[in-house]
Design an enzyme around this catalytic site. Structure first.
Site, PDB file in Angstrom:
ATOM      1  N   SER A 198      -0.263   1.758  -5.625  1.00  0.00           N
ATOM      2  CA  SER A 198      -1.031   1.389  -4.310  1.00  0.00           C
ATOM      3  C   SER A 198      -0.633  -0.160  -4.439  1.00  0.00           C
ATOM      4  O   SER A 198       0.051  -0.853  -4.902  1.00  0.00           O
ATOM      5  CB  SER A 198      -2.664   1.379  -4.797  1.00  0.00           C
ATOM      6  OG  SER A 198      -2.889   2.711  -4.668  1.00  0.00           O
ATOM      7  N   HIS A 202       0.755  -1.277  -1.103  1.00  0.00           N
ATOM      8  CA  HIS A 202       1.739  -1.403  -0.146  1.00  0.00           C
ATOM      9  C   HIS A 202       1.260  -0.929   1.232  1.00  0.00           C
ATOM     10  O   HIS A 202       1.662  -0.701   2.153  1.00  0.00           O
ATOM     11  CB  HIS A 202       2.987  -0.475  -0.649  1.00  0.00           C
ATOM     12  CG  HIS A 202       3.523  -0.820  -1.827  1.00  0.00           C
ATOM     13  ND1 HIS A 202       4.028  -1.971  -2.029  1.00  0.00           N
ATOM     14  CD2 HIS A 202       3.764   0.069  -2.874  1.00  0.00           C
ATOM     15  CE1 HIS A 202       4.465  -2.115  -3.724  1.00  0.00           C
ATOM     16  NE2 HIS A 202       4.216  -0.691  -4.007  1.00  0.00           N
ATOM     17  N   ASP A 228       8.450   6.629 -10.546  1.00  0.00           N
ATOM     18  CA  ASP A 228       8.195   7.446  -9.351  1.00  0.00           C
ATOM     19  C   ASP A 228       9.086   8.584  -9.494  1.00  0.00           C
ATOM     20  O   ASP A 228       8.715   9.747  -9.469  1.00  0.00           O
ATOM     21  CB  ASP A 228       8.452   6.888  -8.111  1.00  0.00           C
ATOM     22  CG  ASP A 228       7.329   5.610  -8.097  1.00  0.00           C
ATOM     23  OD1 ASP A 228       7.000   5.058  -8.823  1.00  0.00           O
ATOM     24  OD2 ASP A 228       7.035   5.559  -6.757  1.00  0.00           O
ATOM     25  N   HIS A 271       7.435  -5.279  -5.382  1.00  0.00           N
ATOM     26  CA  HIS A 271       6.135  -5.544  -6.602  1.00  0.00           C
ATOM     27  C   HIS A 271       6.422  -6.840  -6.948  1.00  0.00           C
ATOM     28  O   HIS A 271       6.158  -7.285  -8.339  1.00  0.00           O
ATOM     29  CB  HIS A 271       6.633  -4.472  -7.674  1.00  0.00           C
ATOM     30  CG  HIS A 271       6.582  -2.969  -6.977  1.00  0.00           C
ATOM     31  ND1 HIS A 271       7.760  -2.377  -6.833  1.00  0.00           N
ATOM     32  CD2 HIS A 271       5.596  -2.087  -6.862  1.00  0.00           C
ATOM     33  CE1 HIS A 271       7.543  -1.243  -6.457  1.00  0.00           C
ATOM     34  NE2 HIS A 271       6.184  -1.085  -6.114  1.00  0.00           N
TER      35      HIS A 271
END
Lengths: 334, 334
Positions: free
Chosen positions: A55, A57, A110, A220
């Site tokens: 989260s 973004h 991911d 990030h």
């Protein structure tokens, strides 16, 4: 840390409460797994589309759930990959018999967790899963959380194009092939003027001097290519566009879908000013802009800065772009 | 000052170049007067709708020009009223024979300059002009640039509702009366966690401690009701909602169009979290939310913070809200 939050540990869950309150007509939430679903998922016979990631973004990915785009978005903690359990729950839930496509941004966690979920879904529920790994960031080859290139802005455009294709009834093979083609046609690069602060960390991710910017920043706050002196918008646009154009490459006669994206803390007036600069550079290079987005579409919390994404677009891509979409983050023709 | 700009003196003009490059299919720009027009204005027989004000609040107002909303937006310098010449040019240009409505936020310079333009348009070109002055901010009675209440978030909702009414062919009398009713039904209040920096000034408009927030902030950084210790989202929501509810007042059984608006520098994840809190408070008060907006709709450059706007809404307001709109900032059904 100045944020409109309660307990830093509850940010993602409480934001989901707000999403459901605001968009409950179109979305539903699985709070146990922190998944945002299109309300009418699964759709029988339609390829299910899932994305997800850390989260922070927003509007990516939850804001792109709805008719014409995603069936589900799996929300990790801020800047943290979703876990296989979340991804497995979503994969099983959105399968309408036509299989499921995982749209994965290329970050090691991911990729690993989506893969594990795909294997479990195939083994446990016989769901056919394909995946596309978006790796469009030309800034650096490997990065803090990534082997290979990072996945950034092309993800937004890919979710729109592939969403339209799935909505129109294309098969899993066709949708997966399209996703690969969009990723291959897309390139991005970003810069940061300021850092951002992850709620659970409570302090800025990195430090940047008053007269510096980070060129090639990751979403990030990962290091980019280099720190350079704060540049004018005109110079900054060139520093982003040149590496993109030479990478694919893009050239005279090409047509693109272009995005000038804010990282979360840059005013819209500056993003439009930047878009004017990007437009001028593409015009000089003989590249036409078929469609565009200007605004905050894939952000890094309150980071100041922007990124440029270009996706080389043929008529098929433009038609898919123009198809109706009805999500919190992108909506037209519906 | 870290901004994506070239010369601070050129910010507004260069952002307009970007607006035209991005939205030239729907908008055209008068660079001399810094006016953004709906491309097909004037529309014969349709009431012309004009708004405007200082820049730095984007997407307000230029992002709300297009079918179903405004015919023109006049862009002042950042946080500076547009001058009568701009407003006169726009008033004359958008008149399609049915008259023109000026939508004015209540700041002394804006009110004065819109009035002057209305008089000149009537005298020079026999254009019939009405105006609505939006004054919905419950925070303070008079302010730094305002006699009476400031005009803030209700402006966004008013431009949508009145835009739909004008599009449907209502007369100038009807459109002006509707505008007054929307303003009378709307209340707002905001808070800031950080200041913002006007490009020409080069330094923050005000200073705010690391543990403070400004409650009742104006959209130009005008002082609010008081400085209070940095609160949780839950407390902050109550500090904004309570003064709004008691002001109109709103009560059990009422239905509203609600907006949780970001000031420009607050991440969307926090705005959704805040919306969840606002939704809970309204539910407790027995107030239903018929429609909502969550995002950056009337901003103060890169200020961190948010505002809440409620407009008491009957079925007519909801129908006007749902009517098609096609602008850079709000788009649906088109």
């Amino acid at each position: 840390m100045k944020k409109l939050i309660n307990d830093p540990a509850d940010v993602v869950a409480e934001a989901l409460v707000g999403m459901e309150a605001a968009h409950g007509d179109r979305l539903r939430i699985d709070y146990e797994h922190k998944v945002i679903y299109r309300k009418d998922a699964p759709r029988q016979g339609k390829v299910g589309l899932i994305s997800g990631g850390g989260s922070g973004h927003e509007p990516l990915h939850g804001g792109y759930v709805g008719p014409g785009m995603l069936d589900a978005a799996c929300c990790g903690e801020v800047f943290t990959s979703p876990v296989p359990d979340q991804l497995l729950a979503a994969t099983t839930e959105v399968d309408g018999g036509a299989g499921v496509l995982h749209i994965v941004k290329n970050y090691t966690g991911d990729v690993m967790n989506f893969e594990m979920a795909a294997e479990l879904a195939a083994a446990e529920s016989a769901v056919e899963v394909r995946s596309v790994v978006v790796d469009d960031d030309v800034a650096v080859q490997d990065s803090l959380y990534t082997a290979g290139r990072r996945g950034v802005g092309t993800t937004v455009i890919l979710e729109k194009l592939v969403g339209a294709a799935a909505e129109s009834g294309r098969s899993l093979d066709e949708v997966a092939a399209l996703a690969d083609r969009v990723n291959a046609a897309g390139r991005s690069m970003g810069l940061a003027l300021t850092s951002c602060t992850v709620p659970a960390a409570g302090k800025p991710t990195f430090e940047l001097g008053e007269d510096e910017m980070e060129l090639g920043i990751g979403i990030h706050g990962e290091p980019g290519r280099k720190r350079v002196p704060l540049a004018s918008a005109r110079e900054a646009a060139q520093l982003l566009v040149d590496p993109i154009l030479t990478d694919l490459p893009y050239g005279t006669g090409d047509s693109v879908i272009a995005m000038v994206n804010g990282m979360g803390g840059t005013p819209l007036i500056e993003l439009y000013l930047m878009y004017g600069e990007v437009h001028r550079l593409l015009e000089q290079a003989g590249i036409g802009i078929a469609r565009c987005l200007v605004g905050n579409y894939i952000t890094s919390l309150e980071m100041a800065g922007c990124s440029v994404t270009l996706v080389k677009a043929d008529d098929e891509f433009v038609d898919l772009w123009d198809a109706p979409v009805n999500t919190p983050g992108l909506r037209w023709g519906a």
